[in-house]
Scaffold this active site. Structure first.
Site, PDB file in Angstrom:
ATOM      1  N   GLY A   1      -7.261  11.369   5.404  1.00 16.68           N
ATOM      2  CA  GLY A   1      -8.230  11.338   4.321  1.00 16.68           C
ATOM      3  C   GLY A   1      -9.540  10.866   4.920  1.00 16.68           C
TER       4      GLY A   1
ATOM      5  N   GLU B   1     -11.631   5.952  14.943  1.00 16.12           N
ATOM      6  CA  GLU B   1     -11.319   4.907  15.917  1.00 16.12           C
ATOM      7  C   GLU B   1     -10.902   5.486  17.272  1.00 16.12           C
ATOM      8  OE1 GLU B   1      -8.229   2.576  14.168  1.00 16.12           O
ATOM      9  OE2 GLU B   1      -9.337   2.315  12.291  1.00 16.12           O
TER      10      GLU B   1
ATOM     11  N   LEU C   1     -12.764   8.215   8.915  1.00 17.80           N
ATOM     12  CA  LEU C   1     -12.312   9.538   9.316  1.00 17.80           C
ATOM     13  C   LEU C   1     -10.843   9.488   9.695  1.00 17.80           C
ATOM     14  CD1 LEU C   1     -15.347  10.519  11.597  1.00 17.80           C
ATOM     15  CD2 LEU C   1     -15.088  10.842   9.128  1.00 17.80           C
TER      16      LEU C   1
ATOM     17  N   GLY D   1      -8.232   6.714  11.588  1.00 14.87           N
ATOM     18  CA  GLY D   1      -7.508   7.189  12.759  1.00 14.87           C
ATOM     19  C   GLY D   1      -8.347   8.041  13.701  1.00 14.87           C
TER      20      GLY D   1
ATOM     21  N   LYS E   1       3.023   1.094   3.378  1.00 14.33           N
ATOM     22  CA  LYS E   1       2.650   0.019   4.290  1.00 14.33           C
ATOM     23  C   LYS E   1       2.703  -1.294   3.525  1.00 14.33           C
ATOM     24  CE  LYS E   1      -0.620   3.111   6.614  1.00 14.33           C
ATOM     25  NZ  LYS E   1      -2.054   3.362   6.920  1.00 14.33           N
TER      26      LYS E   1
ATOM     27  N   GLU F   1      -7.632  -2.407   5.597  1.00 14.60           N
ATOM     28  CA  GLU F   1      -7.597  -2.321   4.144  1.00 14.60           C
ATOM     29  C   GLU F   1      -6.648  -3.354   3.532  1.00 14.60           C
ATOM     30  OE1 GLU F   1      -8.098   2.080   2.708  1.00 14.60           O
ATOM     31  OE2 GLU F   1      -7.017   2.111   4.603  1.00 14.60           O
TER      32      GLU F   1
ATOM     33  N   ASN G   1       0.865  -1.173   0.000  1.00 11.72           N
ATOM     34  CA  ASN G   1       0.000   0.000   0.000  1.00 11.72           C
ATOM     35  C   ASN G   1       0.903   1.224   0.000  1.00 11.72           C
ATOM     36  OD1 ASN G   1      -1.761   2.102   0.481  1.00 11.72           O
ATOM     37  ND2 ASN G   1      -2.754   1.169   2.250  1.00 11.72           N
TER      38      ASN G   1
ATOM     39  N   HIS H   1     -11.580   4.968  -0.732  1.00 11.37           N
ATOM     40  CA  HIS H   1     -11.642   4.204   0.516  1.00 11.37           C
ATOM     41  C   HIS H   1     -12.540   2.975   0.381  1.00 11.37           C
ATOM     42  CE1 HIS H   1     -10.658   8.204   2.741  1.00 11.37           C
ATOM     43  NE2 HIS H   1      -9.552   7.493   2.590  1.00 11.37           N
TER      44      HIS H   1
END
Length: 593
Positions: free
Chosen positions: A183, A305, A180, A302, A14, A359, A7, A151
């Protein structure tokens, strides 16, 4: 099978290795781009894997942000696919170029491993035209200007995780998924498919983000050029990199820092929080209206959560939807072990769920599915051609409705059997009455059902003056109400739908095609002088079914297929062939050990 997922984002790379046989993560790492550039950063991936002992790689999955209209599913990477991703790079300038570097890295270091591109936009390919179409000149739309959304892998994971948590089918849920973070986007997921999302042709539209503006008046380009002499490139760069929370707060894009400053009476930080929450709440309300309600509000990413305060701000004033947040549950969320806690009060009609997004795991699953489907395709076991039948408008009735329309004690009179076992046309017809017009002499089909259902084409909804959802037959929840008229009386009933195009097949047929019930497939129908491809055709499997594709009169006209149009199911001389499969199964997720 061990799958490496890369990614490559705008600021970091990542990568993870998943063992699909044991459903576990073997390795996970992230490297910041910094000043060394993408190529040098990506070259560290094989080094890190060797140091971790991860030398076996069977396939590589790449997250690609923008797939345009062409890429609606995971795709094997070849030179043509790379060229297409390059063409789409201006629509995702922060994300598609890094993905191409990732693909180049895979080709260099693992030349024998198949590389599969998984597109953020693919999950949103089901968004209807009324939601993805911009009201701009046709020439612009022909050039590809439309809502695509991003997303997608995150929203799809959230959908499946929510269904698992609630022990429900995705087909029974209306979910508003809020991703959220730096991005940010909101997605309306109606019974297993994306029907709208806040990002548009680029990843700039929609919510306020870390450094991206989200929604702005497009007239600002002309205004800023005239008043501040800014070029298009300068304006676009500012909207991507100098806007959002960064611009509003003056403190950067770290939500924790902004929340701390707001608590210390910093007015800019307070404004940033209020604008961020207001924009998200506005989209949630809009999507609840678009779906005719909401069963679940889910938070991930991020901020979604980790910020209990922002979740509370967003949920404030949503009581009119039946959403009541539990403050204690909200403030004590723990997401260890991929938990998905519910944080609503017991009497809340809408469930509120928080979950980590995964993801990369979803990308690995898409790669595994794609390769499994390819492995099942054997040239010596080709699936049969699919007969095509055209269904015009018709009505299914309950016995009580039959008696209300045709007289007490009336039983439907069979006219002739249809191709699907147990289905038949009745002698009886009704008039279907909407606020704008009437469709007369609509055939009733038997036998009687447990609920009324009125199937019309999309064109006929304009005749009636009612907007009807596209649904699988039998799914009549939250459908519009109209009037049916028979010789003995009238009744008002819900159940108006535009039937989703679908294929009936037996389990043996499904096995040969490599399909499961409720999968969505792309189908080509050859009807000289043209070949028409129908997307998102639903698969219906039952031992009693006969292999047959059903389309309505609008779709038959689009494919230049002649039909009677009298309410019967008319078999045509055309046959369909499967061109692509996009499963939307209710897959339950195995938690890692």
């Amino acid at each position: 099978m061990r799958i490496l997922v890369i990614n490559a984002g705008s600021s970091s790379v990542k990568f993870s290795v998943f063992d699909m046989d044991t459903q576990t993560t073997r390795f996970k790492h992230e490297i910041e781009i910094g000043t060394i550039g993408f190529k040098a950063t990506l070259a560290q991936i094989p080094v890190a894997l060797v140091e971790a002992g991860e030398t076996r790689i069977d396939a590589i999955g790449h997250r690609v942000a923008h797939g345009g209209e062409h890429f609606r599913d995971a795709t094997l990477v070849d030179d043509d696919v790379i060229a297409a991703i390059e063409v789409l790079a201006p629509l995702a300038p922060l994300h598609n170029p890094p993905a191409l570097y990732g693909i180049e890295t895979g080709r260099i270091y693992w030349p024998n491993a198949p590389q599969i591109a998984v597109f953020d936009t693919a999950f949103h390919a089901s968004i209807p035209a009324c939601a993805h179409t911009y009201a701009v000149p046709q020439a612009w739309r022909k050039a590809g200007l439309r809502r695509y959304g991003f997303h997608g892998t995150s929203h799809k994971y959230v959908m499946e995780r929510v269904a698992q948590e609630l022990k429900a089918s995705t087909r029974d849920l209306r979910i508003i998924s809020c991703h959220l973070g730096n991005g940010a986007s909101v997605c309306a997921i109606d019974r297993g498919v994306s029907v709208d999302t806040s990002m548009g042709v680029t990843a700039l539209e929609g919510l306020v983000m870390g450094s991206r503006s989200g929604d702005v008046d497009p007239g600002i380009f002309g205004y800023l050029q005239r008043s501040l002499a800014l070029s298009i490139d300068e304006i676009e760069n500012a909207l991507y990199h100098e806007s959002g929370l960064t611009a509003l707060s003056g403190l950067g894009n770290d939500m924790r820092r902004i929340e701390t400053a707001a608590a210390e009476a910093d007015p800019q930080a307070q404004l940033a929080l209020n604008v961020f929450a207001y924009r998200a709440r506005k989209y949630i309300g809009a999507y609840a209206a678009a779906m005719g309600g909401c069963d679940v509000l889910a938070f991930t990413g991020g901020i979604g959560e980790n910020s209990a305060s922002m979740r509370r701000r967003i949920c404030d004033r949503l009581e009119f939807l039946g959403l009541y947040l539990d403050e204690d549950r909200n403030s004590s969320v723990k997401l260890d072990g991929f938990a998905a806690p519910q944080i609503q009060q017991p009497h809340s009609r809408i469930r509120v769920i928080v979950t980590q997004t995964r993801e990369q795991w979803m990308i690995a699953k898409e790669v595994h599915r794609f390769l499994s489907v390819q492995a099942d395709k054997r040239p010596d076991q080709l699936p049969p051609a699919i007969p095509v039948a055209v269904s015009a408008h018709h009505v299914h009735l309950t016995q009580a409705s039959v008696e209300a329309l045709f007289g007490a004690g009336c039983q439907l009179t069979k006219q002739r059997d249809l191709s699907q076992a147990g289905a038949w046309t009745a002698v009886e017809t009704v008039n279907v009455i909407g606020p704008r017009g009437i469709i007369r002499s609509v055939r009733v089909l038997g036998p009687c059902r447990r609920s009324n259902q009125i199937e019309v084409s999309a064109t006929e909804t304009f005749t009636l003056g009612i907007e009807a959802p596209v649904r699988i037959s039998g799914d009549t929840a939250d459908t519009p109400t109209l009037t049916l008229e028979g010789p003995a009386g009238r009744l008002q009933t819900n159940g108006l739908i535009v039937a989703q195009r679908h294929i009936h097949m037996q389990p043996e047929d499904a096995k040969r095609f490599g399909l499961a019930d409720r999968d969505l497939v792309d189908v080509a129908i050859d009807s000289p002088p043209r070949t028409t491809v129908f997307r998102d055709v639903a698969v219906r499997i039952d031992p009693q079914f006969k292999l047959e594709m059903h389309i309505d009169t609008d779709e038959a006209n689009a494919a230049a297929i002649s039909h009677g149009g009298d309410g019967d199911l008319m078999l045509t001389l055309c046959h369909a062939r499967l061109t692509a499969c996009k499963p939307v199964r209710n897959i339950f997720i195995t938690t890692e050990s």
